[in-house]
Enzyme design. Structure first.
Site, PDB file in Angstrom:
ATOM      1  N   ASN A 102       0.795  -1.224   0.000  1.00  0.00           N
ATOM      2  CA  ASN A 102       0.000   0.000   0.000  1.00  0.00           C
ATOM      3  C   ASN A 102       0.831   1.279   0.000  1.00  0.00           C
ATOM      4  OD1 ASN A 102      -2.662   1.317   0.217  1.00  0.00           O
ATOM      5  ND2 ASN A 102      -1.831   2.076   2.152  1.00  0.00           N
ATOM      6  N   ASP A 198      -3.431  10.527   5.655  1.00  0.00           N
ATOM      7  CA  ASP A 198      -2.954   9.699   4.538  1.00  0.00           C
ATOM      8  C   ASP A 198      -1.499  10.061   4.256  1.00  0.00           C
ATOM      9  OD1 ASP A 198      -2.954   7.853   2.463  1.00  0.00           O
ATOM     10  OD2 ASP A 198      -4.835   8.546   1.606  1.00  0.00           O
TER      11      ASP A 198
END
Length: 292
Positions: A102, A198
């Protein structure tokens, strides 16, 4: 471009634009859209953008001696933009079924750190790895989370930052050598608002810029974790940021449109685009993986 005023510079409509990387030798900004298995490139001199097809759903990229080291699914490889050829380097073994890579980034010793996660975003099955310059892969002792994001280090290299997205926490660790992480602590939390932390980037003053998914904003945190500045964005799902330009005072921001309703996309016509804003403090110079 006005100071701290974001502008859309490439209306690419990515489903999940992420992992922006500035190439100083080329004067280009690179990023990926793993949902569509695409690589994107933006040239600020000409304002032109270009898109490349990829053979994997790359989630993260970094520079490596004229090529791009990219990681996605459960593999790492090189992509040469001049020939558009991809060469697989390593396939991860022993990962739980359904996991995927990821996030990632280059550490102060020029090794490449990356994390896997549960593709269904349901269970804490993440794992952290270090790809050494000799291409050996070693595990890192970071705790398991559902969605890990961000790989960045303080200017002196002694603090490692990453995000536990689901818990809405930006974590800090002491980085004592090339492998050891200790003194895990919460650096900042977004639980008071609607956003999820994020992708991040560090500037020369050691401040951390974080893109807040579903928060419609960028937040600059001082080294003590206090909020220094908030920059509102015209789209709700920023995913990451990096510094670029000759003086490293342009902050590029990738965004997503995945999961937005038709009404939300009408209200956010530039969702999934690349944005840029001018900042006062330059960012740290980017690193390249040295194991090509």
């Amino acid at each position: 471009m006005s100071l701290y005023e974001p502008q859309c510079v490439a209306p690419t409509s990515c489903l999940l634009g992420q992992s922006p990387v500035w190439s100083p030798s080329e004067g280009l900004l690179w990023w990926v859209d793993p949902k569509r298995a695409k690589l994107h490139r933006y040239n600020p001199k000409t304002t032109n953008a270009r898109r490349y097809d990829l053979p994997l759903k790359a989630s993260v990229i970094t520079l490596s001696q004229g090529e791009l080291l990219m990681a996605g699914d459960l593999e790492l490889g090189f992509f040469d933009p001049s020939t558009e050829e991809y060469t697989r380097l390593i396939t991860l073994e022993g990962e739980p079924e359904g996991n995927k890579i990821n996030c990632g980034g280059v550490a102060p010793d020029n090794s490449f750190w990356f994390a896997t996660m549960d593709g269904d975003e349901a269970d804490a099955k993440s794992a952290w790895y270090r790809l050494a310059p000799d291409r050996a892969i070693e595990p890192l002792n970071a705790p398991r989370v559902i969605i890990p994001s961000s790989v960045c280090f303080s200017p002196d290299g002694q603090t490692f930052y990453t995000c536990d997205v689901t818990e809405q926490e930006i974590m800090a660790f002491d980085h004592e050598d090339t492998r050891a992480l200790s003194n895990r602590r919460v650096f900042a939390t977004t639980s008071a608002g609607a956003g999820y932390p994020d992708g991040s980037a560090i500037d020369e003053e050691g401040c951390l810029w974080n893109a807040e998914w579903d928060g419609s904003r960028l937040v600059r945190y001082r080294p003590d974790g206090a909020v220094d500045r908030i920059v509102k964005l015209p789209t709700s799902r920023p995913t990451g940021c990096c510094f670029g330009g000759k003086d490293l005072k342009t902050l590029y921001v990738t965004t997503a449109r995945t999961g937005l309703t038709a009404w939300q996309m009408d209200a956010q016509p530039f969702a999934g685009s690349l944005f840029a804003l001018q900042v006062e403090t330059p960012g740290l110079a980017g690193r390249e993986w040295s194991g090509h």
